[in-house]
Design a protein around this motif. Structure first.
Motif, PDB file in Angstrom:
ATOM      1  N   ASP A   4       0.815  -1.225   0.000  1.00 59.05           N
ATOM      2  CA  ASP A   4       0.000   0.000   0.000  1.00 59.05           C
ATOM      3  C   ASP A   4       0.841   1.264   0.000  1.00 59.05           C
ATOM      4  O   ASP A   4       0.434   2.292  -0.552  1.00 59.05           O
ATOM      5  N   THR A   5       2.018   1.208   0.630  1.00 61.53           N
ATOM      6  CA  THR A   5       2.824   2.426   0.769  1.00 61.53           C
ATOM      7  C   THR A   5       3.878   2.566  -0.324  1.00 61.53           C
ATOM      8  O   THR A   5       4.119   3.673  -0.811  1.00 61.53           O
ATOM      9  N   LEU A   6       4.504   1.462  -0.712  1.00 63.79           N
ATOM     10  CA  LEU A   6       5.592   1.537  -1.693  1.00 63.79           C
ATOM     11  C   LEU A   6       5.226   0.994  -3.060  1.00 63.79           C
ATOM     12  O   LEU A   6       5.993   1.113  -4.010  1.00 63.79           O
ATOM     13  N   GLY A   7       4.067   0.319  -3.172  1.00 61.51           N
ATOM     14  CA  GLY A   7       3.628  -0.174  -4.467  1.00 61.51           C
ATOM     15  C   GLY A   7       3.884  -1.661  -4.651  1.00 61.51           C
ATOM     16  O   GLY A   7       4.752  -2.261  -4.015  1.00 61.51           O
ATOM     17  N   HIS A   8       3.118  -2.256  -5.561  1.00 65.02           N
ATOM     18  CA  HIS A   8       3.197  -3.706  -5.789  1.00 65.02           C
ATOM     19  C   HIS A   8       4.517  -4.118  -6.432  1.00 65.02           C
ATOM     20  O   HIS A   8       4.946  -5.269  -6.282  1.00 65.02           O
ATOM     21  N   GLN A   9       5.158  -3.226  -7.172  1.00 60.72           N
ATOM     22  CA  GLN A   9       6.430  -3.584  -7.798  1.00 60.72           C
ATOM     23  C   GLN A   9       7.479  -3.927  -6.749  1.00 60.72           C
ATOM     24  O   GLN A   9       8.177  -4.945  -6.851  1.00 60.72           O
ATOM     25  N   LYS A  10       7.589  -3.111  -5.710  1.00 61.16           N
ATOM     26  CA  LYS A  10       8.538  -3.419  -4.634  1.00 61.16           C
ATOM     27  C   LYS A  10       8.070  -4.644  -3.854  1.00 61.16           C
ATOM     28  O   LYS A  10       8.888  -5.434  -3.366  1.00 61.16           O
ATOM     29  N   GLY A  11       6.741  -4.808  -3.738  1.00 62.15           N
ATOM     30  CA  GLY A  11       6.230  -6.013  -3.081  1.00 62.15           C
ATOM     31  C   GLY A  11       6.627  -7.266  -3.827  1.00 62.15           C
ATOM     32  O   GLY A  11       6.995  -8.284  -3.214  1.00 62.15           O
ATOM     33  N   ASP A  12       6.591  -7.207  -5.151  1.00 63.72           N
ATOM     34  CA  ASP A  12       6.999  -8.371  -5.958  1.00 63.72           C
ATOM     35  C   ASP A  12       8.485  -8.670  -5.776  1.00 63.72           C
ATOM     36  O   ASP A  12       8.885  -9.845  -5.689  1.00 63.72           O
ATOM     37  N   VAL A  13       9.307  -7.627  -5.739  1.00 64.59           N
ATOM     38  CA  VAL A  13      10.741  -7.836  -5.531  1.00 64.59           C
ATOM     39  C   VAL A  13      10.981  -8.494  -4.169  1.00 64.59           C
ATOM     40  O   VAL A  13      11.800  -9.418  -4.040  1.00 64.59           O
ATOM     41  N   LEU A  14      10.251  -8.040  -3.148  1.00 64.97           N
ATOM     42  CA  LEU A  14      10.399  -8.632  -1.817  1.00 64.97           C
ATOM     43  C   LEU A  14      10.029 -10.118  -1.840  1.00 64.97           C
ATOM     44  O   LEU A  14      10.735 -10.950  -1.256  1.00 64.97           O
ATOM     45  N   LEU A  15       8.941 -10.469  -2.520  1.00 65.42           N
ATOM     46  CA  LEU A  15       8.526 -11.871  -2.581  1.00 65.42           C
ATOM     47  C   LEU A  15       9.583 -12.730  -3.268  1.00 65.42           C
ATOM     48  O   LEU A  15       9.837 -13.874  -2.856  1.00 65.42           O
ATOM     49  N   GLN A  16      10.230 -12.193  -4.305  1.00 58.64           N
ATOM     50  CA  GLN A  16      11.295 -12.940  -4.973  1.00 58.64           C
ATOM     51  C   GLN A  16      12.487 -13.153  -4.034  1.00 58.64           C
ATOM     52  O   GLN A  16      13.073 -14.246  -4.002  1.00 58.64           O
ATOM     53  N   LEU A  17      12.840 -12.135  -3.278  1.00 61.73           N
ATOM     54  CA  LEU A  17      13.951 -12.267  -2.324  1.00 61.73           C
ATOM     55  C   LEU A  17      13.601 -13.253  -1.213  1.00 61.73           C
ATOM     56  O   LEU A  17      14.450 -14.050  -0.778  1.00 61.73           O
ATOM     57  N   VAL A  18      12.346 -13.208  -0.750  1.00 60.80           N
ATOM     58  CA  VAL A  18      11.900 -14.160   0.285  1.00 60.80           C
ATOM     59  C   VAL A  18      11.997 -15.585  -0.242  1.00 60.80           C
ATOM     60  O   VAL A  18      12.441 -16.505   0.468  1.00 60.80           O
ATOM     61  N   ALA A  19      11.578 -15.791  -1.497  1.00 64.82           N
ATOM     62  CA  ALA A  19      11.640 -17.131  -2.090  1.00 64.82           C
ATOM     63  C   ALA A  19      13.075 -17.653  -2.105  1.00 64.82           C
ATOM     64  O   ALA A  19      13.332 -18.825  -1.780  1.00 64.82           O
ATOM     65  N   GLU A  20      14.036 -16.807  -2.463  1.00 64.76           N
ATOM     66  CA  GLU A  20      15.433 -17.228  -2.483  1.00 64.76           C
ATOM     67  C   GLU A  20      15.912 -17.607  -1.083  1.00 64.76           C
ATOM     68  O   GLU A  20      16.610 -18.614  -0.899  1.00 64.76           O
ATOM     69  N   ARG A  21      15.538 -16.818  -0.091  1.00 64.00           N
ATOM     70  CA  ARG A  21      15.987 -17.120   1.286  1.00 64.00           C
ATOM     71  C   ARG A  21      15.343 -18.398   1.807  1.00 64.00           C
ATOM     72  O   ARG A  21      15.989 -19.167   2.518  1.00 64.00           O
ATOM     73  N   LEU A  22      14.084 -18.619   1.461  1.00 65.02           N
ATOM     74  CA  LEU A  22      13.431 -19.849   1.907  1.00 65.02           C
ATOM     75  C   LEU A  22      14.104 -21.072   1.311  1.00 65.02           C
ATOM     76  O   LEU A  22      14.309 -22.083   1.992  1.00 65.02           O
ATOM     77  N   ARG A  23      14.455 -20.988   0.021  1.00 66.19           N
ATOM     78  CA  ARG A  23      15.137 -22.126  -0.608  1.00 66.19           C
ATOM     79  C   ARG A  23      16.462 -22.423   0.075  1.00 66.19           C
ATOM     80  O   ARG A  23      16.872 -23.577   0.201  1.00 66.19           O
ATOM     81  N   SER A  24      17.138 -21.379   0.546  1.00 67.83           N
ATOM     82  CA  SER A  24      18.439 -21.583   1.188  1.00 67.83           C
ATOM     83  C   SER A  24      18.317 -22.198   2.581  1.00 67.83           C
ATOM     84  O   SER A  24      19.321 -22.641   3.143  1.00 67.83           O
ATOM     85  N   CYS A  25      17.104 -22.216   3.131  1.00 71.58           N
ATOM     86  CA  CYS A  25      16.914 -22.706   4.503  1.00 71.58           C
ATOM     87  C   CYS A  25      16.548 -24.180   4.572  1.00 71.58           C
ATOM     88  O   CYS A  25      16.444 -24.736   5.674  1.00 71.58           O
TER      89      CYS A  25
END
Length: 815
Positions: free
Chosen positions: A424-445
């Motif tokens: 809501d504050t920074l926009g869905h584009q940054k939200g999508d980037v965050l989800l991609q980074l989260v996915a990478e960290r989850l795979r590493s765990c």
């Protein structure tokens, strides 16, 4: 064709190709009624050599679903000379089924009279499987052919290069357009109708039409997939013309664009049978010339990724002198790999001596790539490249159902905390980037072999399975992985132009050999995740069966509540409120629920459920209307027209956009004096949205409605808010009154509330007054209005009326 001592004449090569392509020929003499079949045609039907069906029923072996259409084509060929080319299903002699391509054309005498019908039958799918199964999701796509996918509305979602060329437009112009609009107007409606019918019945779409604009025939075949269809487009003009001009068998071989390799029938020991013939398609597709391969073995096409299992399958079949069919990776002369759909068949001479092997291969590289792309689209999340819900469900089912797997592990449900705020504050584009980074960290765990999937939004699921001879305890393993995830996801994220911090909440459920379904496991992990949210976020909670019991009880209560509203199981009791002289000043309206099986359901149980299901809105409106109607009735009684009625208002009800209008409407319809309607507002209203709350209260105050702050002292209010509220009264909660004589803290709070009310020039009333000693204490502190069992319990309206008739000037009496 090169000259070779092992090669037969041209007729022999035709017979070899006939066998390799699984083609059989037939002829029906209309004068003698004699029907003849080739041995290959009998073999296609699983019949011995020399077999043929009765001449009066030549279509005997076609399935019921295909027979009527083929009979019409056959009859038209006999009487009108119309050739046909149809894909149909046949029933073999042993009861199995196979799909074939059936072709027919007329034979005329010198005067032009049709004297016979002849044709060919080509096997196009292994016995027992229909093409729609084998060619699913674009598997029908051959080399250089047009392929597209459409959604359930018929709109293009994908086109390959050949489809773009055929339709004369690029994907950027076609994506989102209905595919039937690519054809002339006269056929669009019929094509749309057939598409919707085929999609509704989950059957193959088959459509062939002349496009008058280009004088071309186009074939459209669709296969249901993922709610839409995979569409195969082919220009069949050449086939149409060939049916008019060429003999069927000769025409089918002439149009063959597949790789053909013929080898001698030599031993399979090293180096193996040698190549004696290749066609031009072989040269074009492999880069080898005939001179380079004649005398060599087909091994020169093999490479590092050629499947040993497929080669063993071919060898085993050939050693038994039977055909083989496999998908095989071959290699071109330049080392580039390509896929072929390979059919290998034995060829015998007239003495039934094996002479050659014929391999016919179709380049299906593009089909394989299309399959891989469709597979990825169907089972992987486009944003994070993680498995999606469908693939997760498949793996969960496999983990629970496969007896060869340990069936022991953990399921983790992960939800990002406050992700909506970022969007809501920074926009869905940054939200999508965050989800991609989260996915990478989850795979590493997680370990290799564990599944990390994205369900959608900011929800992720991890499937942990025990592997190895000494599997880790599921609970300990899940706890360790969860701790790694909390730490990894809690590290800062570098988004474009922004450094972001977030946390996650994790719910875990364990599974073993117990009979729990996939759906149950997901619900349990989801419940545990919400428990982690409730525990303050950034934590992990394991599923507790008590959670399920609470959720199930709440769901049952919610269902009963809806039925109660439909069946009018609610009623209102009224509890008197009295002044300093003991006379009634008004009543409080209290909604009650009498369940036919549960009995009386306490308000503290069903009111929260009503809030959660939003039934509190119609219930609250009904209480409000009923209270106003009762006030209107008392207007006709001089001894009661002074009474007021207090109505409790829930937070959800108060915050509804139409609440103020509903109060105004209830007052206007009943005609009561607004000040006699007292709205008791809960203190939790002040927890957030204070400015909106004050504005609404101001609107109600302007109407003349009396406003009381209920349950005062629970903890939300502050003096800065309280002095801004347009209140008339404070109500001391029963929890402070109950122990007011024995608990110094309760006594101090009561004194403070009374003093605060006086300083703000507000009335004050105490609820839960049950003893004369409590009343006397409150009176000494300056509180002169009371409500409780000391005066009267809550009563239905009939009993309340009778009670007031008996005590017109009510004095305090024992409960």
């Amino acid at each position: 064709m090169p000259s070779d001592r092992n090669m037969q004449d041209d007729e022999s090569v035709v017979r070899m190709l006939e066998r390799a392509a699984f083609v059989g020929v037939w002829r029906l003499d209309l004068r003698s009624g004699e029907l003849s079949w080739s041995d290959q045609l009998a073999a296609i039907h699983g019949a011995p050599q020399g077999y043929a069906p009765p001449a009066d029923d030549p279509l005997k072996h076609y399935s019921d679903g295909c027979r009527s259409k083929l009979e019409a084509l056959f009859q038209a060929c006999k009487t009108e000379g119309a050739p046909f080319d149809e894909e149909s299903q046949i029933i073999l002699l042993d009861g199995r089924r196979s799909w074939v391509r059936s072709l027919g054309q007329p034979v005329r005498d010198p005067e032009g009279k049709i004297v016979a019908v002849q044709g060919a039958v080509q096997e196009i799918a292994p016995r027992g499987l229909r093409p729609g199964t084998l060619l699913r999701m674009g598997a029908a796509l051959g080399s250089g052919e047009a392929f597209a996918t459409v959604d359930r509305n018929g709109s293009y979602t994908f086109l390959n290069e050949q489809a773009e060329q055929m339709l004369g437009a690029g994907s950027d112009q076609l994506i989102g357009r209905r595919f039937w609009n690519s054809f002339q107007k006269t056929v669009r409606l019929r094509l749309e109708e057939q598409f919707r019918s085929a999609l509704a019945r989950s059957v193959k779409l088959e459509f062939e039409q002349l496009d008058a604009r280009l004088s071309h025939w186009y074939e459209v075949r669709g296969f249901p997939f993922g709610g839409g269809m995979a569409i195969h487009l082919r220009d069949v003009t050449a086939r149409r013309k060939a049916q008019e001009q060429l003999r069927l068998l000769e025409g089918s071989i002439a149009r063959l664009n597949d790789i053909v390799i013929i080898t001698e029938a030599g031993p399979f020991s090293e180096p193996g049978p040698r190549i004696v013939f290749v066609n031009e398609a072989f040269e074009r597709r492999t880069g080898y010339t005939r001179d380079e391969v004649i005398g060599k073995t087909p091994r020169l096409l093999q490479g590092p990724n050629t499947q040993r299992r497929a080669l063993d399958q071919i060898r085993a079949a050939l050693e038994e002198w039977r055909p083989a069919r496999v998908d095989l990776i071959n290699y071109k002369k330049n080392g580039e790999p390509f896929w072929v759909d390979l059919d290998v068949s034995p060829v015998w001479d007239k003495q039934r001596k094996l002479t050659h092997w014929v391999a016919v291969g179709r380049d299906v590289t593009e089909r394989k790539l299309a399959e891989e792309k469709i597979q990825h689209l169907a089972f992987y999340d486009a944003l994070t490249k993680l498995p999606n819900r469908q693939l997760l469900m498949d793996r969960l089912h496999a983990a629970l159902a496969d007896p060869a797997r340990p069936r022991e592990g953990a399921l983790m449900f992960i939800d990002l905390d406050n992700f909506k705020v970022l969007n809501d504050t920074l926009g869905h584009q940054k939200g999508d980037v965050l989800l991609q980074l989260v996915a990478e960290r989850l795979r590493s765990c997680v370990a290799k072999g564990d599944t990390v999937a994205r369900l959608g939004g900011d929800e992720f699921v991890i499937l942990l399975e025990n592997r190895g001879d000494k599997p880790l305890d599921p609970a300990k393993g899940a706890r360790a992985v969860a701790e790694r995830i909390l730490q990894a996801l809690g590290e800062p994220y570098v988004l474009p132009g922004y450094l972001h911090h977030t946390t996650c909440s994790i719910g875990v459920t364990l599974f073993n050999k117990s009979d729990r379904t996939v759906s149950e496991l997901l619900k349990q992990a989801d419940l545990a995740m919400y428990q982690a949210k409730g525990a303050g976020r950034n934590t992990v909670c394991f599923f507790d069966p008590e959670m399920q019991a609470v959720v199930t009880a709440n769901a049952t209560l919610a269902a009963d509540l809806r039925q109660a509203w439909r069946e009018n199981q609610f009623h209102i009791d009224y509890q008197p409120q009295v002044g300093p002289d003991g006379r009634m000043t008004g009543v409080e309206a209290l909604v009650r629920w009498h369940h036919p099986l549960r009995g009386v359901v306490p308000p503290d149980q069903f009111i929260p459920a009503a809030e959660e299901t939003s039934l509190i809105l119609p219930i609250g409106r009904w209480v409000l209307d009923t209270a106003c109607a009762q006030l209107a009735a008392w207007e006709h009684r001089p001894d009661r027209r002074h009474l007021s009625i207090a109505v409790n208002v829930s937070v959800k009800q108060f915050r509804h956009p139409e609440f103020v209008d509903e109060v105004m409407q209830a007052i206007e319809q009943s005609g009561v004096q607004p000040h006699k309607l007292k709205l008791e507002l809960t203190e939790s209203l002040l927890a957030d949205g204070i400015d909106v709350t004050i504005a609404k209260m101001g609107s109600l105050k302007d109407m003349g409605v009396t406003l009381s702050l209920d349950d005062f002292g629970i903890g939300y209010s502050s003096l800065s808010y309280l002095k801004r509220l347009p209140l008339d009264q404070l109500k001391i909660d029963r929890e402070f009154v109950k122990d007011i004589l024995t608990d110094s803290n309760d006594a101090a709070i009561a004194k403070t509330v009374i003093g605060l009310a006086h300083s703000l020039d507000l009335d004050v009333i105490a609820e839960g007054v049950e003893t004369e000693e409590q009343r006397a204490f409150l009176e000494r502190q300056g509180c002169h209005s009371y409500q409780g069992y000391l005066f009267c319990r809550p009563l239905p309206i009939e009993e309340l009326e009778a009670f007031m008739d008996r005590l017109p000037a009510m004095e305090p009496t024992p409960a």
